[in-house]
Design a protein around this motif. Structure first.
Motif: not given
Lengths: 66, 844
Positions: A8, A15, A19, A22, B183, B186, B190, B213-214, B217, B220-221
């Motif tokens: 991860i 990523i 970015i 981009f 942004v 992307l 994810q 955890l997932l 994550v 965060l995205f």
């Protein structure tokens, strides 16, 4: 499953890089003309296929005009 | 790509007039051309080895005019070009050109290639979106006039511009939105990937540790999406709340922030619970990160499409092209006195117009636009004031008469004493009035924002009653059920329903040459009950053409040996060099030189060709000058100056004191006028004409059209009155016009449409610009608008229906969060796909 703790963060780094690229592309004006850039590659190829003597002729004409 | 039939010009796609014989070899086929202009352009393009342009273009070009270097010589004057040029290193200069008629990607390629061949050109960069070209060149090897002429030779209209205006702003806005969109895109991918793992986990069972955890994550995205990409929604919502006015962005912002906060809460609650108590698992709280990012991405995508169309419309307004001339010929005061005739005045020099002062004396040649208000000092001429008054027939003016900026000197050179310049001119005053009128026009609230008001009200009431109910019955679950109600009722589909449909429709119409300036046009178009053309010029071509030649009866013996071709040749030769509409109609027949050419304003022209004395003009004047009797076959009608009757304007030709022929000229209907009126009427609309033109000529032209009613000789006030009466009867009116003087009337109409040739200001004020001048775009636009309306209604009913079904289920606690998220995304996608249907079935 523990591999997630490694994978991860790696994907996060990718990523971030994507970015950054981009942002750089947009800010350097590469996306300013969304209409013609996509087709430009087609024209240049066709140009090479057209008759070379025609182009030379026209260049001579241009010189004569000037 | 664009195939045109044999009888249409291969270059511009217009019909080839009968008898025209122009053609050009393109590839290995001989293609027909409609006029010398197009033929010359095609020859230049093919001659410079760029013939493959025709293979790649995706739209026909615009009609080309013939060009010559002289037209652009003014641009070589340092005073004039300095304003536009910036110096680069190594003795190079750069300039920004606005190119008026770029229609496809092949155009940018053609211009770059063609200019690139000139010696002295460093780089050429044409941007098809902004219709601007940046040229860097070496001024010692190449003059600016040569660059401009080269662009015109391949059929484009280029004019230098100063980009101090709105262009940088547009560029910034586009880039900003693109960054936000990128942004969001992307992050959406994810978060979506992680969400699949989470959904799989909630079916098959997943350890608390991995779930947390997932979730972290995807948090965060999604965080940059919420705080960076969605920022415009928050700022718009905040602004509208401050103004106490609900728009769609309010529920959108509310939904985003609630879903985000709830997911955040669930993530951390799960994390802490997991740390303290393994057994509770994931019973309470769900995350919606994937739905949030997807929702924001689609909303931004819609906004990006809409912004692109808006900016394109803004940029393609005809700038530069319609501006008054940039230079004028001024006499230094000491060199000009009233006794001198304009011919003997010496020492006039060319200066930029903005340096003109009140009291200067300037010279305006025939065919030029008068650059300022002033008084004629010498010379008599005909002036077309169509721009100011809409009157298409030129007015006769002589010394002592006032002339106005923006009008066109039709016949003879003039010397004018400047009385007002710039913003003091009559033209500017009218423009200011027009701007004021535009501000007072009532604006339609858009349908989506209208819905937003009650939607957010209902949403809040329902959510708080659900919270209250569950708080009384099962306080443990109250928070989560309330949140799932809010997420399920997320206004995604509803907020996408209108904008997606509108932007698809605008881009479809844009391709048809129907540019929409104001967003309410599409919502209003289907309600239109009457279409009014505000002058004959909108239905007609607006220039004179030869209709009929009548050889003089009493000289039939002589005339046997005179062909029509010869008559036209004489008439055209006599008129050559004049800018009168009749001269332009005859231009193509000019055959040889003329001596002793003399124009008499308002009457005609005389001169000698190969030793024969000719006179050409209104019959009475020709009779006088040739010393002959008026032919009596026309009776009283022929006595009238420039008489109008069923055959149009009558002009007589005499040679050596003998009548040769009479020529009749008239305006003609646009090719598209007939089908357009027929289609409009078949849609049940009334079509009328309110014209300021004097009736006989105009009435005769529009006769063949099946108009519901027409009125002539109307003053602008009368037009306004008629219009307001119709509106008072409850009719919605669409008005098509092009004159600045009619701007108040146009503004009063529910929708105003300006023709493509209209002046820049009436275009900016108009709701719609008809770029292609094809009137059939009107019925097509109405059809597209009706379809759009239908699709918006479908979208809204789908969105509301979905909410109505999902809401009770969510309120009773039956909707699992994954189902809520799928439902939410699917309903948005359905709305998007449905909007895309607008563009289907309308092409070709």
């Amino acid at each position: 499953m523990e591999s997630l703790y490694l994978l991860i963060p790696i994907s996060l780094v990718f990523i971030l890089i994507a970015i950054r690229i981009f942002f750089w592309a947009v800010n350097s004006g590469q996306y300013d003309d969304l209409d013609s850039e996509a087709e430009r590659i087609l024209f240049d190829e066709a140009d090479d296929l057209s008759h070379p003597e025609e182009i030379e002729e026209s260049q001579e004409q241009q010189k004569e005009q000037q | 790509m664009t195939e045109l039939s044999a009888e249409h010009c291969y270059h511009c796609g217009l019909a080839v007039p009968a008898g025209a014989n122009y053609s050009q070899m393109i590839g290995d086929k001989l293609r027909a051309m409609c006029c010398p202009g197009c033929a010359a352009v095609a020859a230049t393009i093919v001659g410079s080895g760029l013939g493959s342009f025709y293979k790649f273009r995706s739209a026909a070009n615009t009609l080309a005019n013939e060009t010559s270097l002289e037209l652009f010589l003014d641009w070589d004057i340092p005073d004039i070009q300095n304003e536009f040029i910036s110096q680069r290193g190594q003795g190079q200069q750069s300039i920004l050109l606005f190119i008026d008629n770029i229609s496809c990607a092949a155009c940018t390629w053609l211009i770059e290639k063609h200019l690139g061949k000139l010696t002295g050109i460093e780089t050429v960069n044409v941007n098809g979106t902004t219709m601007r070209a940046e040229v860097i060149w070496n001024p010692e090897q190449l003059r600016l006039s040569e660059i401009l002429n080269a662009i015109h030779q391949i059929g484009y209209i280029a004019s230098p511009i100063n980009d101090s205006s709105d262009i940088p702003e547009i560029k910034d806005q586009t880039r900003q939105l693109l960054l936000r969109l990128g942004v969001a895109g992307l992050a959406m991918m994810q978060a979506g990937m992680v969400a699949i793992a989470l959904y799989a986990g909630s079916f098959q069972g997943m350890q608390q540790e991995w779930q947390t955890l997932l979730r972290l994550v995807s948090l965060l995205f999604v965080t940059p999406v919420v705080f960076y990409s969605a920022q415009p929604f928050f700022s718009n919502a905040w602004r509208s709340l401050k103004m106490r006015h609900l728009i769609m962005d309010v529920p959108v912002a509310l939904a985003i922030s609630l879903a985000y906060v709830a997911s955040l809460y669930a993530t951390f609650q799960g994390a802490f619970q997991g740390a303290f108590n393994e057994s509770t698992g994931s019973a309470s709280g769900e995350v919606y990160f994937d739905s949030i990012s997807m929702f924001i991405f689609f909303l931004l995508l819609g906004r990006f499409a809409e912004q692109r169309i808006r900016h394109k419309n803004l940029l393609s307004l005809n700038r530069g092209n319609r501006l008054p001339p940039v230079t004028t010929q001024v006499f230094p005061p000491e060199h000009y006195s009233f006794e001198q005739s304009e011919k003997s005045a010496r020492g006039h020099r060319i200066v930029p117009i903005k340096t003109l002062m009140e009291g200067d004396f300037i010279r305006v040649d025939s065919g030029q636009t008068i650059p300022c208000d002033g008084i004629i000092q010498s010379g008599d001429t005909q002036v077309s004031e169509a721009l100011l008054t809409g009157e298409s027939n030129p007015l006769t003016k002589q010394a002592g008469d006032a002339v106005y900026a923006g009008t066109i000197n039709g016949a003879n050179p003039l010397v004018i004493k400047v009385s007002a310049t710039g913003s003091d001119t009559k033209l500017s005053t009218i423009l200011k009035l027009a701007e004021r009128a535009a501000m007072h026009k009532p604006r339609w609230a858009s349908l989506a924002d209208h819905v937003a008001g009650w939607f957010i009200g209902a949403l809040l009431i329902i959510a708080s009653s659900v919270a209250w109910y569950w708080y009384l019955h099962d306080p443990e679950r109250a928070l989560w059920i309330t949140l799932s109600v809010l997420v399920v009722t997320c206004p995604c589909a509803l907020s996408l329903a209108t904008p997606t449909a509108l932007s698809v429709a605008s881009s479809v119409l844009r391709r048809e040459g129907f540019l929409i300036n104001r967003s309410y046009v599409l919502e209003l178009l289907p309600k239109i009950g009457r279409v009014i053309f505000d002058k004959t010029g909108t239905l007609t071509e607006g220039n004179l053409t030869l209709r009929h030649i009548e050889p003089a009866a009493e000289n039939s013996a002589v005339n046997k040996f005179i062909s029509t071709r010869q008559i036209l040749g004489w008439a055209a030769t006599l008129e050559q060099g004049s800018q009168h509409p009749i001269a332009r109609a005859l231009q193509q027949y000019v055959a040889g030189p003329i001596e002793q050419q003399q124009f008499v304003t308002g009457s005609g022209v005389s001169g000698s060709i190969n030793g024969d004395q000719f006179a050409f003009g209104n019959p009475k004047w020709v009779a006088e000058i040739a010393g002959i009797e008026l032919p009596n076959n026309r009776g009283q009608g022929a006595q009238k100056k420039d008489s109008m009757h069923s055959k149009g304007i009558e002009v007589a030709l005499a040679r050596n004191g003998q009548w040769i022929a009479k020529l009749y000229f008239g305006d003609q209907l646009r090719e598209s006028a007939h089908p357009a009126v027929r289609q409009l009427r078949s849609k049940g609309l009334s079509v009328s004409l309110l014209s300021g033109d004097p009736s006989p000529a105009a009435a005769e032209i529009v006769q063949p059209l099946a108009l519901c009613d027409y009125q002539f000789s109307l003053q602008p006030e009368q037009k306004l009155q008629t219009l307001q009466q119709l509106q008072a009867q409850g009719q919605s009116v669409l008005m098509v016009g092009d004159g600045i003087n009619d701007v108040p009337v146009l503004q009063a109409a529910d929708i105003s449409v300006a023709m493509g040739q209209a002046s820049e200001l009436s275009q900016i004020n108009a709701d719609v610009i008809l770029l292609c001048n094809d009137l059939r775009a009107l019925p097509r636009a109405i059809a597209v608008a009706a379809k759009t309306r239908r699709i918006i209604k479908q979208n809204i009913s789908w969105a509301i229906g979905y909410n109505l079904i999902a809401l009770p289920l969510a309120a009773s606690g039956y909707v699992p969060p994954w189902a809520a998220a799928i439902g939410m995304s699917a309903s948005s996608l359905i709305v998007l796909v449905n909007a895309l249907r607008i563009s289907r079935g309308l092409r070709n």
